[in-house]
Write an enzyme that holds these catalytic residues in place. Sequence first.
Site, PDB file in Angstrom:
ATOM      1  N   ASN A  97       1.518  11.436  -5.728  1.00  0.00           N
ATOM      2  CA  ASN A  97       0.813  10.668  -4.711  1.00  0.00           C
ATOM      3  C   ASN A  97       1.823  10.279  -3.639  1.00  0.00           C
ATOM      4  OD1 ASN A  97      -0.865   8.957  -3.313  1.00  0.00           O
ATOM      5  ND2 ASN A  97      -0.932   7.367  -4.885  1.00  0.00           N
ATOM      6  N   ASP A 307      -2.399   2.754 -14.255  1.00  0.00           N
ATOM      7  CA  ASP A 307      -2.813   3.498 -13.064  1.00  0.00           C
ATOM      8  C   ASP A 307      -2.301   2.778 -11.806  1.00  0.00           C
ATOM      9  OD1 ASP A 307      -3.926   5.810 -12.058  1.00  0.00           O
ATOM     10  OD2 ASP A 307      -5.851   4.886 -11.619  1.00  0.00           O
ATOM     11  N   GLY A 326      -7.241   1.621  -5.256  1.00  0.00           N
ATOM     12  CA  GLY A 326      -6.076   1.419  -6.108  1.00  0.00           C
ATOM     13  C   GLY A 326      -5.640  -0.022  -6.266  1.00  0.00           C
TER      14      GLY A 326
END
Lengths: 417, 308
Positions: A97, A307, A326
């Site tokens: 990412n 996460d 997120g």
Amino acid sequence: MNILLKSAKIVDSDNKALHLKKRDILIKNGFIERIAANIAPEGKSKIIDIKNLHVSKGWFDSSVSFGEPGYEERETIANGLYTAAKSGFTDIVLNPNSSPVPDSSSDIVFLKNAAKKHLTGLYPLGTLTSLAGGEHLAELYDMKNAGAVGFYDYKSPIANSNLLKIALQYSQNFRGLIYSFPLDSKIAGKGVVNEGHTSTKLGLKGIPALSEELQIARDLSILEYAGGSLHIPTISTIGSVKLIAQAKKKGMDVTCSVAIHNLWFTDEVLEEFDANFKVMPPLRTKSDNRALIKGLKDGTIDFVTTDHTPVDIEEKRVEFDNASYGTVGLESAFGILNKLFDMETTIALLTRGRKRFKVPSPLLGQGALANLTLFEPDTEKMFQPTDLLSTSKNCVFVGSKVKGVVYGSIKGEKVII
Amino acid sequence: MSELSVRHLLGIKYLNEADIELIFETADNFKEVINRPIKKVPSLRDITIANIFFESSTRTKLSFELAEKRLSADVINFSASQSSVKKGETLIDTVNNILSMKVDMVVMRHPNPGAGIFLSKHVEAAIINAGDGAHEHPTQALLDSYSIREKLGDVAGKKVVIVGDILHSRVALSNIFALKLQGAQVKVCGPGTLLPKYIESLGVEVETDLRTALDWCDVANMLRIQKERLDISYFPTTREYTQQFGVNKALLDDLDKEIVIMHPGPINRGVEITSDVADSKQSIILNQVENGVAIRMAVMYLLASKIK
């Protein structure tokens, strides 16, 4: 330098002799030299003597994002790894990412080199396809040799079923681990939250559980046909747990994970349209929470993950639809899990999973390389913004009641407390 | 002194019954005012209101502007297409820029659900939601209920069916909340593709047969089919939609009772309702428009009294 832990309660259910015993632990040149009831400090020693000190094998997280290269404003590798170490995580798998995405061996080498000096081990994922574009396979074999532990187009569902089939077939001879993000993007449409009562009430577009389950059902059919190793990151629905359980019963080579916030929150927290609660997969319902917790306990779900996804405030302090997905989670992971589960289960969950990614598993015993997390499990408190060490402060757990404090970790001769 | 329980009007779901009653009583007074030869009162003489529309609107904007002017407020208008906002300025910055010119109240239409709620947490002014995505359009629901009350005497106990695209409609959602709060019974009717899967969790019933719904109801609120908003095809053609969910005079005449027909406008004549229905005695569509001004005057008046 020697490190001496005084009167630390050892939490290691793999080691019946020492489990829940209070011991002194002497670490010499990065290795555990002695574990005994009372060890006198010798020579130049760093003595760690904290009330109610507990120690376990170092913790592991299978899904962490930072940002570097490209999104350093979200998180750098250095501060990200420091945050991980301080939060008890001695090894992490890094999501692809970043910008550019790591889709070649030189990108993987860059990440490994950037992490070298740090306590926490960084195990990068490469992308599955070039530029994570979803079309052409990236050089998976070359990236694997450079240190990539799996292949993942970060949170982009594999739309082309044949691509997944080919990836699973191609990666078998070098035992590559293929990721497939569980979302049918056509069914999900423009959805941003769980489809249910809350989305209906708030007029937010919903992501049906169907979109996750349909993709998993497809992926499992392809896996059954093609063989190979499949990892499904961050599932979130009852139906997904059932599908994975069935596949495991058949003996298929599939693992999956669940994010801590999907165990803790439901979509009801969205009432205020707070974009910090915008996560992917979305927060769902109480019954999903329960099924996920049960799946984690009985092993259907292999790993729990933070996460951890830093997002800078500019991407969160906007209208809900326009905000990025997120939440960060490394700092709050232990305190939340320790509220959800008893302490021993929490530690078991936090130390599980390295094998799947071929990350060396630590041992808590004489002669082993020190790879330890230091914590205390009893203090209850409210999780505060000041508890965040991440560069980005997007954390869903601010204001949640947590239990326990993480002091830090030790790996080899490196200590962060 | 009676006052609203809220500082902003962000949605019907944040109001209580007494709030709605107070708004209606206040609107009664303003309705009398706007039917006088001199339609203007000085109530908001020292109040500045910004109408900020991030989405195109004709009638809602006109109605608000007229209401503001009848109350003697100073009015500024700001229209931004989504594209200009995407050039970089955030919603908070846009609004704060306008507020720094000493604005007391913001009327905002925005394509994203919750935009008003988000804004209310970050800026000082009182916010009136003039439509936020598929979330709420509270003044529309208030004027709809007010119009039902005017026509039938009361909202409590009345049977109302909302027909059409429920999935994308803030009007439907706000109406459901308002009608339920006042004790009406609510059904929704439309093609299965345009009914949210979990709509019944809001306490409404689903009826997919229009004739059955009309037989049951006292009031039918016919929503506009917003073809431009449908990103995929939810039904094959408008012709087929009309065959199943359009109301025509023959259908109305065939019912055992005379029901009230409403429409938030603008009407697609011949799609949701035929012209003879729109222009019939049973239609209160133009009363809705007139009441819209009175309701918006009432809302702004009541919120302004909380600023002072």
